[in-house]
Write a protein that holds these residues in place. Structure first.
Motif, PDB file in Angstrom:
ATOM      1  N   ILE A  63     -35.177  -0.810   3.788  1.00  0.00           N
ATOM      2  CA  ILE A  63     -34.280   0.171   4.406  1.00  0.00           C
ATOM      3  C   ILE A  63     -33.144   0.562   3.455  1.00  0.00           C
ATOM      4  CG2 ILE A  63     -34.809  -0.634   6.740  1.00  0.00           C
ATOM      5  CD1 ILE A  63     -31.914  -1.818   6.762  1.00  0.00           C
ATOM      6  N   VAL A  64     -32.855  -0.303   2.474  1.00  0.00           N
ATOM      7  CA  VAL A  64     -31.868   0.050   1.444  1.00  0.00           C
ATOM      8  C   VAL A  64     -32.509   0.933   0.390  1.00  0.00           C
ATOM      9  CG1 VAL A  64     -30.261  -0.851  -0.282  1.00  0.00           C
ATOM     10  CG2 VAL A  64     -30.612  -2.110   1.852  1.00  0.00           C
ATOM     11  N   GLU A  65     -33.765   0.645   0.083  1.00  0.00           N
ATOM     12  CA  GLU A  65     -34.489   1.409  -0.938  1.00  0.00           C
ATOM     13  C   GLU A  65     -34.906   2.789  -0.436  1.00  0.00           C
ATOM     14  OE1 GLU A  65     -37.945   0.466  -4.272  1.00  0.00           O
ATOM     15  OE2 GLU A  65     -37.653  -0.865  -2.553  1.00  0.00           O
ATOM     16  N   LEU A 102     -22.874   2.653   4.766  1.00  0.00           N
ATOM     17  CA  LEU A 102     -23.515   3.656   5.609  1.00  0.00           C
ATOM     18  C   LEU A 102     -24.631   2.989   6.410  1.00  0.00           C
ATOM     19  CD1 LEU A 102     -23.881   6.438   2.884  1.00  0.00           C
ATOM     20  CD2 LEU A 102     -22.050   6.212   4.557  1.00  0.00           C
ATOM     21  N   VAL A 103     -24.630   3.200   7.714  1.00  0.00           N
ATOM     22  CA  VAL A 103     -25.612   2.560   8.585  1.00  0.00           C
ATOM     23  C   VAL A 103     -26.190   3.583   9.549  1.00  0.00           C
ATOM     24  CG1 VAL A 103     -26.009   0.775  10.332  1.00  0.00           C
ATOM     25  CG2 VAL A 103     -24.382   0.355   8.480  1.00  0.00           C
ATOM     26  N   ARG A 104     -27.502   3.523   9.732  1.00  0.00           N
ATOM     27  CA  ARG A 104     -28.137   4.285  10.800  1.00  0.00           C
ATOM     28  C   ARG A 104     -28.929   3.318  11.668  1.00  0.00           C
ATOM     29  NH1 ARG A 104     -33.164   6.683  12.006  1.00  0.00           N
ATOM     30  NH2 ARG A 104     -32.914   8.215  13.668  1.00  0.00           N
ATOM     31  N   SER A 105     -28.609   3.291  12.957  1.00  0.00           N
ATOM     32  CA  SER A 105     -29.325   2.424  13.885  1.00  0.00           C
ATOM     33  C   SER A 105     -29.847   3.268  15.049  1.00  0.00           C
ATOM     34  CB  SER A 105     -28.428   1.276  14.363  1.00  0.00           C
ATOM     35  OG  SER A 105     -27.224   1.775  14.938  1.00  0.00           O
ATOM     36  N   SER A 106     -29.440   2.966  16.275  1.00  0.00           N
ATOM     37  CA  SER A 106     -29.945   3.723  17.415  1.00  0.00           C
ATOM     38  C   SER A 106     -28.911   3.739  18.529  1.00  0.00           C
ATOM     39  CB  SER A 106     -31.253   3.106  17.927  1.00  0.00           C
ATOM     40  OG  SER A 106     -31.004   1.824  18.483  1.00  0.00           O
ATOM     41  N   GLU A 107     -29.245   4.461  19.603  1.00  0.00           N
ATOM     42  CA  GLU A 107     -28.337   4.575  20.738  1.00  0.00           C
ATOM     43  C   GLU A 107     -28.588   3.500  21.788  1.00  0.00           C
ATOM     44  OE1 GLU A 107     -28.940   8.495  22.210  1.00  0.00           O
ATOM     45  OE2 GLU A 107     -27.998   9.483  20.485  1.00  0.00           O
ATOM     46  N   GLN A 147     -23.462   6.341  10.389  1.00  0.00           N
ATOM     47  CA  GLN A 147     -22.088   5.858  10.470  1.00  0.00           C
ATOM     48  C   GLN A 147     -21.583   5.552   9.065  1.00  0.00           C
ATOM     49  OE1 GLN A 147     -21.118   3.207  13.936  1.00  0.00           O
ATOM     50  NE2 GLN A 147     -23.344   3.029  14.066  1.00  0.00           N
ATOM     51  N   ASP A 148     -20.495   6.194   8.697  1.00  0.00           N
ATOM     52  CA  ASP A 148     -19.858   5.980   7.403  1.00  0.00           C
ATOM     53  C   ASP A 148     -18.666   5.049   7.670  1.00  0.00           C
ATOM     54  OD1 ASP A 148     -18.911   8.233   4.698  1.00  0.00           O
ATOM     55  OD2 ASP A 148     -18.515   6.103   4.962  1.00  0.00           O
ATOM     56  N   LEU A 149     -18.790   3.807   7.275  1.00  0.00           N
ATOM     57  CA  LEU A 149     -17.825   2.768   7.623  1.00  0.00           C
ATOM     58  C   LEU A 149     -16.953   2.427   6.423  1.00  0.00           C
ATOM     59  CD1 LEU A 149     -20.531   0.523   9.324  1.00  0.00           C
ATOM     60  CD2 LEU A 149     -19.006   2.142  10.494  1.00  0.00           C
ATOM     61  N   PRO A 150     -15.725   2.943   6.373  1.00  0.00           N
ATOM     62  CA  PRO A 150     -14.853   2.698   5.216  1.00  0.00           C
ATOM     63  C   PRO A 150     -14.472   1.231   5.104  1.00  0.00           C
ATOM     64  CG  PRO A 150     -14.045   4.516   6.584  1.00  0.00           C
ATOM     65  CD  PRO A 150     -15.092   3.817   7.378  1.00  0.00           C
ATOM     66  N   VAL A 151     -14.389   0.761   3.862  1.00  0.00           N
ATOM     67  CA  VAL A 151     -13.912  -0.596   3.603  1.00  0.00           C
ATOM     68  C   VAL A 151     -12.513  -0.523   3.001  1.00  0.00           C
ATOM     69  CG1 VAL A 151     -16.266  -1.399   3.201  1.00  0.00           C
ATOM     70  CG2 VAL A 151     -14.861  -0.715   1.245  1.00  0.00           C
ATOM     71  N   LYS A 152     -11.836  -1.647   2.991  1.00  0.00           N
ATOM     72  CA  LYS A 152     -10.524  -1.744   2.351  1.00  0.00           C
ATOM     73  C   LYS A 152     -10.755  -1.819   0.845  1.00  0.00           C
ATOM     74  CE  LYS A 152      -8.687  -4.160   6.371  1.00  0.00           C
ATOM     75  NZ  LYS A 152      -8.096  -5.423   6.893  1.00  0.00           N
ATOM     76  N   ARG A 153     -10.539  -0.724   0.170  1.00  0.00           N
ATOM     77  CA  ARG A 153     -10.955  -0.603  -1.225  1.00  0.00           C
ATOM     78  C   ARG A 153     -10.307  -1.633  -2.136  1.00  0.00           C
ATOM     79  NH1 ARG A 153     -11.704   5.869  -2.557  1.00  0.00           N
ATOM     80  NH2 ARG A 153     -12.765   6.429  -0.604  1.00  0.00           N
ATOM     81  N   THR A 154      -9.094  -2.038  -1.832  1.00  0.00           N
ATOM     82  CA  THR A 154      -8.429  -3.027  -2.686  1.00  0.00           C
ATOM     83  C   THR A 154      -9.146  -4.371  -2.650  1.00  0.00           C
ATOM     84  OG1 THR A 154      -6.932  -3.570  -0.850  1.00  0.00           O
ATOM     85  CG2 THR A 154      -6.166  -1.938  -2.456  1.00  0.00           C
ATOM     86  N   GLY A 181     -26.959   2.208   3.439  1.00  0.00           N
ATOM     87  CA  GLY A 181     -26.553   2.739   2.142  1.00  0.00           C
ATOM     88  C   GLY A 181     -25.117   2.364   1.805  1.00  0.00           C
ATOM     89  N   PHE A 182     -24.708   2.753   0.596  1.00  0.00           N
ATOM     90  CA  PHE A 182     -23.375   2.406   0.111  1.00  0.00           C
ATOM     91  C   PHE A 182     -22.790   3.568  -0.670  1.00  0.00           C
ATOM     92  CE2 PHE A 182     -26.167  -1.253   0.217  1.00  0.00           C
ATOM     93  CZ  PHE A 182     -25.467  -2.128   1.038  1.00  0.00           C
ATOM     94  N   LYS A 183     -21.480   3.748  -0.562  1.00  0.00           N
ATOM     95  CA  LYS A 183     -20.773   4.762  -1.337  1.00  0.00           C
ATOM     96  C   LYS A 183     -19.683   4.086  -2.148  1.00  0.00           C
ATOM     97  CE  LYS A 183     -19.603   8.550   0.913  1.00  0.00           C
ATOM     98  NZ  LYS A 183     -19.139   9.409   2.036  1.00  0.00           N
TER      99      LYS A 183
END
Length: 222
Positions: A63-65, A102-107, A147-154, A181-183
């Motif tokens: 799922i990452v690939e 980044l995550v895609r799951s379901s409802e 879902q784009d889930l921001p992390v604490k960049r520091t 996924g990851f950004k």
């Protein structure tokens, strides 16, 4: 399970940057280009991804690939086995300044609910992941949108690998994830060999003497 830590952040809150994220309205065409510019995909070491409690071998890696154009595809899918928990180890091929996950799951109730992140560890199992303070804990939404889930960049500015602990979901059955996924920003590792000269016991005859030094050394020899 214990409650969320005080550093818990919602999937509907912005991180330290002003980078936008999904509000469950699905994908927008104008989001594609910015996403691709910071998407970390080629920089993931797919062959060394490990997933604990997956119902089918290597589904975590798959799922990452799965590339960006296939992010909405139902297959392959990662599903937990014995219970709702999953623990993934994702290594990168260099140093990453992580921006978001980044995550895609379901409802439905199989959607992951609590995600705990641990960077730069290779020793985690379910017991330690449950007991240790996570670097960041994120609460996800029950949605099929990306879902784009921001992390604490520091806290993720020098990341070589990332452990993702799915602690629970919205029900009692298996957890299912369709894309991960990851950004961020990427810096390749310098893999050039560094030559280090080390002599356990140097032989003075193997070295050219500097004028005068040899005589001084001889006079002070025991």
């Amino acid at each position: 399970m214990s409650g969320l830590h005080h550093d818990c952040s919602s999937a509907h809150q912005q991180g330290e940057s002003n980078e936008g994220h999904s509000h469950d309205h699905g994908d927008h065409s104008d989001d594609v280009q910015p996403a691709l510019q910071t998407l970390l995909w080629k920089q993931v070491d797919f062959e060394n991804i490990r997933t604990l409690n997956e119902s089918e071998s290597d589904m975590g890696a798959k799922i990452v690939e799965k590339p960006w154009p296939q992010r909405l595809n139902a297959e392959p899918m990662l599903e937990s086995d014995a219970d709702e928990q999953l623990l993934m180890f994702v290594p990168f091929t260099g140093v990453v300044k992580l921006h978001s996950v980044l995550v895609r799951s379901s409802e439905d109730s199989s959607a992951p609910k609590t995600l705990k992140l641990f960077p730069n560890r290779e020793d985690l199992d379910f017991s330690s992941a449950s007991d240790l303070q996570s670097t960041q804990t994120i609460e996800l939404s029950q949605t099929s949108a990306i879902q784009d889930l921001p992390v604490k960049r520091t806290l993720f500015g020098n990341t070589y690998n990332l452990n993702l602990f799915i602690e629970d979901n919205f029900g009692n059955g298996a957890t299912r994830i369709y894309w991960l996924g990851f950004k961020g920003e990427f810096s390749a590792l310098n893999r050039e060999p560094v030559e280090v000269l080390y002599e356990k016991a140097a032989n003075p005859k193997d070295h050219t003497l500097i004028q005068g030094v040899g005589d001084v050394a001889s006079r002070h020899a025991i």
